[in-house]
Scaffold this motif. Structure first.
Motif, PDB file in Angstrom:
ATOM      1  N   ILE A   1       0.844  -1.204   0.000  1.00  0.00           N
ATOM      2  CA  ILE A   1       0.000   0.000   0.000  1.00  0.00           C
ATOM      3  C   ILE A   1       0.880   1.255   0.000  1.00  0.00           C
ATOM      4  N   ASP A   2       1.934   1.223   0.800  1.00  0.00           N
ATOM      5  CA  ASP A   2       2.854   2.363   0.821  1.00  0.00           C
ATOM      6  C   ASP A   2       3.486   2.562  -0.559  1.00  0.00           C
ATOM      7  N   ILE A   3       3.905   1.477  -1.178  1.00  0.00           N
ATOM      8  CA  ILE A   3       4.502   1.544  -2.519  1.00  0.00           C
ATOM      9  C   ILE A   3       3.498   2.109  -3.509  1.00  0.00           C
ATOM     10  N   GLN A   4       2.250   1.645  -3.445  1.00  0.00           N
ATOM     11  CA  GLN A   4       1.233   2.148  -4.371  1.00  0.00           C
ATOM     12  C   GLN A   4       1.058   3.656  -4.210  1.00  0.00           C
ATOM     13  N   ASN A   5       1.082   4.132  -2.988  1.00  0.00           N
ATOM     14  CA  ASN A   5       0.998   5.571  -2.757  1.00  0.00           C
ATOM     15  C   ASN A   5       2.204   6.300  -3.351  1.00  0.00           C
ATOM     16  N   LYS A   6       3.397   5.735  -3.183  1.00  0.00           N
ATOM     17  CA  LYS A   6       4.611   6.355  -3.735  1.00  0.00           C
ATOM     18  C   LYS A   6       4.550   6.389  -5.264  1.00  0.00           C
ATOM     19  N   LEU A   7       3.970   5.350  -5.867  1.00  0.00           N
ATOM     20  CA  LEU A   7       3.851   5.344  -7.326  1.00  0.00           C
ATOM     21  C   LEU A   7       2.921   6.454  -7.814  1.00  0.00           C
ATOM     22  N   PHE A   8       1.876   6.746  -7.052  1.00  0.00           N
ATOM     23  CA  PHE A   8       1.019   7.882  -7.409  1.00  0.00           C
ATOM     24  C   PHE A   8       1.806   9.185  -7.308  1.00  0.00           C
ATOM     25  N   THR A   9       2.667   9.284  -6.309  1.00  0.00           N
ATOM     26  CA  THR A   9       3.503  10.479  -6.171  1.00  0.00           C
ATOM     27  C   THR A   9       4.417  10.636  -7.386  1.00  0.00           C
ATOM     28  N   ILE A  10       5.070   9.549  -7.776  1.00  0.00           N
ATOM     29  CA  ILE A  10       5.967   9.605  -8.936  1.00  0.00           C
ATOM     30  C   ILE A  10       5.163   9.940 -10.190  1.00  0.00           C
ATOM     31  N   GLY A  11       3.989   9.342 -10.318  1.00  0.00           N
ATOM     32  CA  GLY A  11       3.123   9.652 -11.459  1.00  0.00           C
ATOM     33  C   GLY A  11       2.750  11.126 -11.503  1.00  0.00           C
ATOM     34  N   ALA A  12       2.455  11.694 -10.347  1.00  0.00           N
ATOM     35  CA  ALA A  12       2.116  13.123 -10.286  1.00  0.00           C
ATOM     36  C   ALA A  12       3.306  13.979 -10.698  1.00  0.00           C
ATOM     37  N   ILE A  13       4.497  13.582 -10.277  1.00  0.00           N
ATOM     38  CA  ILE A  13       5.715  14.300 -10.672  1.00  0.00           C
ATOM     39  C   ILE A  13       5.859  14.260 -12.195  1.00  0.00           C
ATOM     40  N   MET A  14       5.669  13.069 -12.760  1.00  0.00           N
ATOM     41  CA  MET A  14       5.811  12.910 -14.212  1.00  0.00           C
ATOM     42  C   MET A  14       4.703  13.626 -14.981  1.00  0.00           C
ATOM     43  N   ALA A  15       3.525  13.746 -14.364  1.00  0.00           N
ATOM     44  CA  ALA A  15       2.388  14.372 -15.045  1.00  0.00           C
ATOM     45  C   ALA A  15       2.438  15.895 -14.983  1.00  0.00           C
ATOM     46  N   THR A  16       3.443  16.431 -14.321  1.00  0.00           N
ATOM     47  CA  THR A  16       3.566  17.887 -14.194  1.00  0.00           C
ATOM     48  C   THR A  16       4.496  18.427 -15.273  1.00  0.00           C
ATOM     49  N   ASP A  17       3.997  19.365 -16.036  1.00  0.00           N
ATOM     50  CA  ASP A  17       4.812  20.019 -17.063  1.00  0.00           C
ATOM     51  C   ASP A  17       5.964  20.746 -16.368  1.00  0.00           C
ATOM     52  N   PRO A  18       7.226  20.390 -16.676  1.00  0.00           N
ATOM     53  CA  PRO A  18       8.344  21.033 -15.988  1.00  0.00           C
ATOM     54  C   PRO A  18       8.383  22.551 -16.180  1.00  0.00           C
ATOM     55  N   GLU A  19       7.867  23.026 -17.307  1.00  0.00           N
ATOM     56  CA  GLU A  19       7.854  24.471 -17.548  1.00  0.00           C
ATOM     57  C   GLU A  19       6.794  25.186 -16.719  1.00  0.00           C
ATOM     58  N   LYS A  20       5.875  24.413 -16.154  1.00  0.00           N
ATOM     59  CA  LYS A  20       4.812  25.008 -15.331  1.00  0.00           C
ATOM     60  C   LYS A  20       4.851  24.464 -13.908  1.00  0.00           C
ATOM     61  N   ALA A  21       5.964  23.878 -13.532  1.00  0.00           N
ATOM     62  CA  ALA A  21       6.093  23.260 -12.206  1.00  0.00           C
ATOM     63  C   ALA A  21       6.144  24.296 -11.091  1.00  0.00           C
ATOM     64  N   ILE A  22       6.640  25.482 -11.407  1.00  0.00           N
ATOM     65  CA  ILE A  22       6.720  26.556 -10.419  1.00  0.00           C
ATOM     66  C   ILE A  22       5.698  27.628 -10.791  1.00  0.00           C
ATOM     67  N   LEU A  23       4.850  27.959  -9.825  1.00  0.00           N
ATOM     68  CA  LEU A  23       3.823  28.981 -10.039  1.00  0.00           C
ATOM     69  C   LEU A  23       4.443  30.378 -10.024  1.00  0.00           C
ATOM     70  N   LYS A  24       3.695  31.351 -10.488  1.00  0.00           N
ATOM     71  CA  LYS A  24       4.182  32.737 -10.481  1.00  0.00           C
ATOM     72  C   LYS A  24       4.542  33.201  -9.077  1.00  0.00           C
ATOM     73  N   SER A  25       3.895  32.626  -8.085  1.00  0.00           N
ATOM     74  CA  SER A  25       4.169  32.989  -6.691  1.00  0.00           C
ATOM     75  C   SER A  25       5.503  32.413  -6.197  1.00  0.00           C
ATOM     76  N   GLY A  26       6.097  31.519  -7.002  1.00  0.00           N
ATOM     77  CA  GLY A  26       7.348  30.878  -6.611  1.00  0.00           C
ATOM     78  C   GLY A  26       7.150  29.537  -5.931  1.00  0.00           C
ATOM     79  N   LYS A  27       5.902  29.182  -5.647  1.00  0.00           N
ATOM     80  CA  LYS A  27       5.604  27.897  -5.008  1.00  0.00           C
ATOM     81  C   LYS A  27       5.510  26.802  -6.057  1.00  0.00           C
ATOM     82  N   GLU A  28       5.739  25.570  -5.595  1.00  0.00           N
ATOM     83  CA  GLU A  28       5.610  24.431  -6.503  1.00  0.00           C
ATOM     84  C   GLU A  28       4.139  24.170  -6.805  1.00  0.00           C
ATOM     85  N   ARG A  29       3.864  23.894  -8.074  1.00  0.00           N
ATOM     86  CA  ARG A  29       2.493  23.550  -8.471  1.00  0.00           C
ATOM     87  C   ARG A  29       2.069  22.262  -7.761  1.00  0.00           C
ATOM     88  N   LEU A  30       2.981  21.316  -7.690  1.00  0.00           N
ATOM     89  CA  LEU A  30       2.700  20.019  -7.075  1.00  0.00           C
ATOM     90  C   LEU A  30       3.064  20.100  -5.596  1.00  0.00           C
TER      91      LEU A  30
END
Length: 190
Positions: free
Chosen positions: A58-87
């Motif tokens: 179950i822990d691994i499955q949760n970590k895989l969702f985390t990795i998937g979310a990282i991969m699903a984030t456009d690197p050019e839009k990973a940082i918001l205008k406020s300087g915070k991470e989108r993810l």
């Protein structure tokens, strides 16, 4: 919330941040394969196995969702205008990788020394674990291809590499627990 949006009818999908890419883009293949792996781990977790293994899975499955979310984030839009991470979620940590290593070390104390490659099989549950291991290796290969094009968090790659090792050791431990035959691969001599 409707499941179907019809926005992908022309063969594109949106990344986290709104960028649209082809559904065969390496980024989509990468996190899609993680989803496939996650489903195989769910099947493995549904077997009659030790509850401690289920907790780790179950822990691994949760970590895989985390990795998937990282991969699903456009690197050019990973940082918001406020300087915070989108993810705005916990990423894969060194401790996550070390947990897999500790689990392998613990299981290995009860296993006979490995002197040969092992043929997958021996019990349906063991086979499910080997299938998950193979899908994990494919997910890792795709992640590396994506990383070469657009680097992301290195710990995500390390985690996938360690996870395939963990699944191999778990398959051996399940063989041991289920008293299944572990068939060694012994190549035929010329």
């Amino acid at each position: 919330m409707k499941i179907y949006t019809k926005t992908g009818d022309a063969g594109t999908t949106a990344l986290f941040g709104g960028t649209r890419v082809s559904k065969h883009h390496i980024r989509i293949e990468s996190y899609g394969t993680l989803d496939e792996l996650n489903s195989h781990l769910g099947l493995l977790r549904d077997q009659e196995i030790n509850s401690d293994y289920k907790d780790v899975l179950i822990d691994i499955q949760n970590k895989l969702f985390t990795i998937g979310a990282i991969m699903a984030t456009d690197p050019e839009k990973a940082i918001l205008k406020s300087g915070k991470e989108r993810l705005n979620i916990e990423k894969i940590s060194t401790a996550d990788i070390e947990r897999l290593e500790a689990e392998m070390d613990s299981m290995n104390t009860e296993l006979p020394e490995m002197t040969h490659f092992v043929l997958p099989g021996g019990h349906q549950t063991v086979s499910f674990c080997h299938i998950a291991r193979c899908v994990c290796r494919r997910a890792e290969r795709l992640a590396v291809a994506l990383y070469d094009l657009e680097p992301f968090e290195a710990n995500a790659l390390k985690y996938l590499n360690r996870l395939s090792d963990y699944l191999f050791v778990l398959a051996r431990k399940l063989s041991h627990d289920l008293q299944a035959d572990e068939v060694k691969w012994i190549p035929e001599k010329k």
